[in-house]
Motif scaffolding. Structure first.
Motif, PDB file in Angstrom:
ATOM      1  N   ALA A  47       0.823  -1.203   0.000  1.00  0.00           N
ATOM      2  CA  ALA A  47       0.000   0.000   0.000  1.00  0.00           C
ATOM      3  C   ALA A  47       0.858   1.254   0.000  1.00  0.00           C
ATOM      4  CB  ALA A  47      -0.924   0.000   1.217  1.00  0.00           C
ATOM      5  N   ALA A  48       0.302   2.309  -0.608  1.00  0.00           N
ATOM      6  CA  ALA A  48       0.986   3.605  -0.625  1.00  0.00           C
ATOM      7  C   ALA A  48      -0.059   4.708  -0.729  1.00  0.00           C
ATOM      8  CB  ALA A  48       1.946   3.693  -1.805  1.00  0.00           C
ATOM      9  N   VAL A  58       3.638   9.905   0.579  1.00  0.00           N
ATOM     10  CA  VAL A  58       3.560  10.345   1.973  1.00  0.00           C
ATOM     11  C   VAL A  58       3.404   9.149   2.903  1.00  0.00           C
ATOM     12  CG1 VAL A  58       2.694  12.631   1.371  1.00  0.00           C
ATOM     13  CG2 VAL A  58       1.065  10.774   1.807  1.00  0.00           C
ATOM     14  N   PHE A  59       3.084   8.001   2.343  1.00  0.00           N
ATOM     15  CA  PHE A  59       3.030   6.746   3.094  1.00  0.00           C
ATOM     16  C   PHE A  59       3.406   5.621   2.148  1.00  0.00           C
ATOM     17  CE2 PHE A  59       0.849   2.760   3.825  1.00  0.00           C
ATOM     18  CZ  PHE A  59       1.358   2.429   5.056  1.00  0.00           C
ATOM     19  N   ALA A  60       4.152   4.655   2.656  1.00  0.00           N
ATOM     20  CA  ALA A  60       4.466   3.435   1.903  1.00  0.00           C
ATOM     21  C   ALA A  60       4.619   2.296   2.894  1.00  0.00           C
ATOM     22  CB  ALA A  60       5.752   3.601   1.098  1.00  0.00           C
ATOM     23  N   SER A  61       3.991   1.184   2.587  1.00  0.00           N
ATOM     24  CA  SER A  61       4.120   0.014   3.453  1.00  0.00           C
ATOM     25  C   SER A  61       5.545  -0.525   3.366  1.00  0.00           C
ATOM     26  CB  SER A  61       3.112  -1.058   3.047  1.00  0.00           C
ATOM     27  OG  SER A  61       3.386  -1.532   1.746  1.00  0.00           O
ATOM     28  N   SER A  73      16.717   4.077   2.787  1.00  0.00           N
ATOM     29  CA  SER A  73      15.727   5.138   2.941  1.00  0.00           C
ATOM     30  C   SER A  73      14.364   4.555   2.597  1.00  0.00           C
ATOM     31  CB  SER A  73      16.051   6.311   2.013  1.00  0.00           C
ATOM     32  OG  SER A  73      15.977   5.893   0.663  1.00  0.00           O
ATOM     33  N   SER A  74      13.367   5.338   2.797  1.00  0.00           N
ATOM     34  CA  SER A  74      12.010   4.881   2.554  1.00  0.00           C
ATOM     35  C   SER A  74      11.505   5.409   1.218  1.00  0.00           C
ATOM     36  CB  SER A  74      11.098   5.384   3.674  1.00  0.00           C
ATOM     37  OG  SER A  74       9.756   5.086   3.396  1.00  0.00           O
ATOM     38  N   VAL A  75      10.492   4.748   0.701  1.00  0.00           N
ATOM     39  CA  VAL A  75       9.792   5.264  -0.465  1.00  0.00           C
ATOM     40  C   VAL A  75       9.145   6.603  -0.110  1.00  0.00           C
ATOM     41  CG1 VAL A  75       7.800   4.841  -1.979  1.00  0.00           C
ATOM     42  CG2 VAL A  75       9.432   3.006  -1.545  1.00  0.00           C
TER      43      VAL A  75
END
Length: 156
Positions: A47-48, A58-61, A73-75
């Motif tokens: 999910a994203a 702004v969000f990524a699983s 780093s994160s997506v």
């Protein structure tokens, strides 16, 4: 961004809908989001949430971080150009714009080159307010390979 006017123009939630239930249980909304994510990740769904105003996730699983090999780093904070080839970015953007214009849940197929390997995904998207798109990704690469092998076997 203040969406209060847009929220007031929305028709009232229908009894039995999730929106209707949430109006009486607003305190559970954030818990429900995390719980839903916990339910879909074991099903190999990723999910994203992307801001279309900035183009950044702004969000990524955690699974999406692994998919894009983002161990350092994160997506989150990335734009599609950081993660994909130019033609793949164009296809993603086209579907996102359609989702926002049509305000409907949209399912699309995408082929991405990741780690030197072509992979196939079904991505389901929905608009969240006027700025965000929620996407749920399901990898179909192995399934498509099995289908292809079966078709070749049947043709012989």
């Amino acid at each position: 961004m203040n969406n209060s006017a847009a929220q007031n123009d929305a028709p009232p939630a229908a009894p039995g809908s999730l929106s209707y239930w949430l109006t009486g249980h607003a305190d559970l909304a954030s818990e429900m989001g995390g719980t839903l994510l916990g339910l879909v990740e074991p099903l190999s769904l990723l999910a994203a949430i992307k801001s279309l105003a900035t183009g950044r996730y702004v969000f990524a699983s955690a699974g999406l971080d692994r998919l894009f090999e983002r161990s350092e780093s994160s997506v989150v904070g990335s734009v599609d150009n950081d993660l994909m080839r130019a033609e793949e970015v164009v296809a993603m953007r086209r579907v996102e714009q359609a989702v926002m214009a049509q305000r409907t849940i949209t399912v699309s197929e995408h082929r991405l080159e990741l780690g030197g390997r072509r992979r196939e995904f079904t991505v389901t998207r929905a608009a969240l307010g006027s700025e965000f798109v929620l996407s749920v990704w399901q990898e179909r690469t192995e399934e498509r390979h099995r289908e292809s092998h079966l078709q070749r076997a049947l043709q012989q």
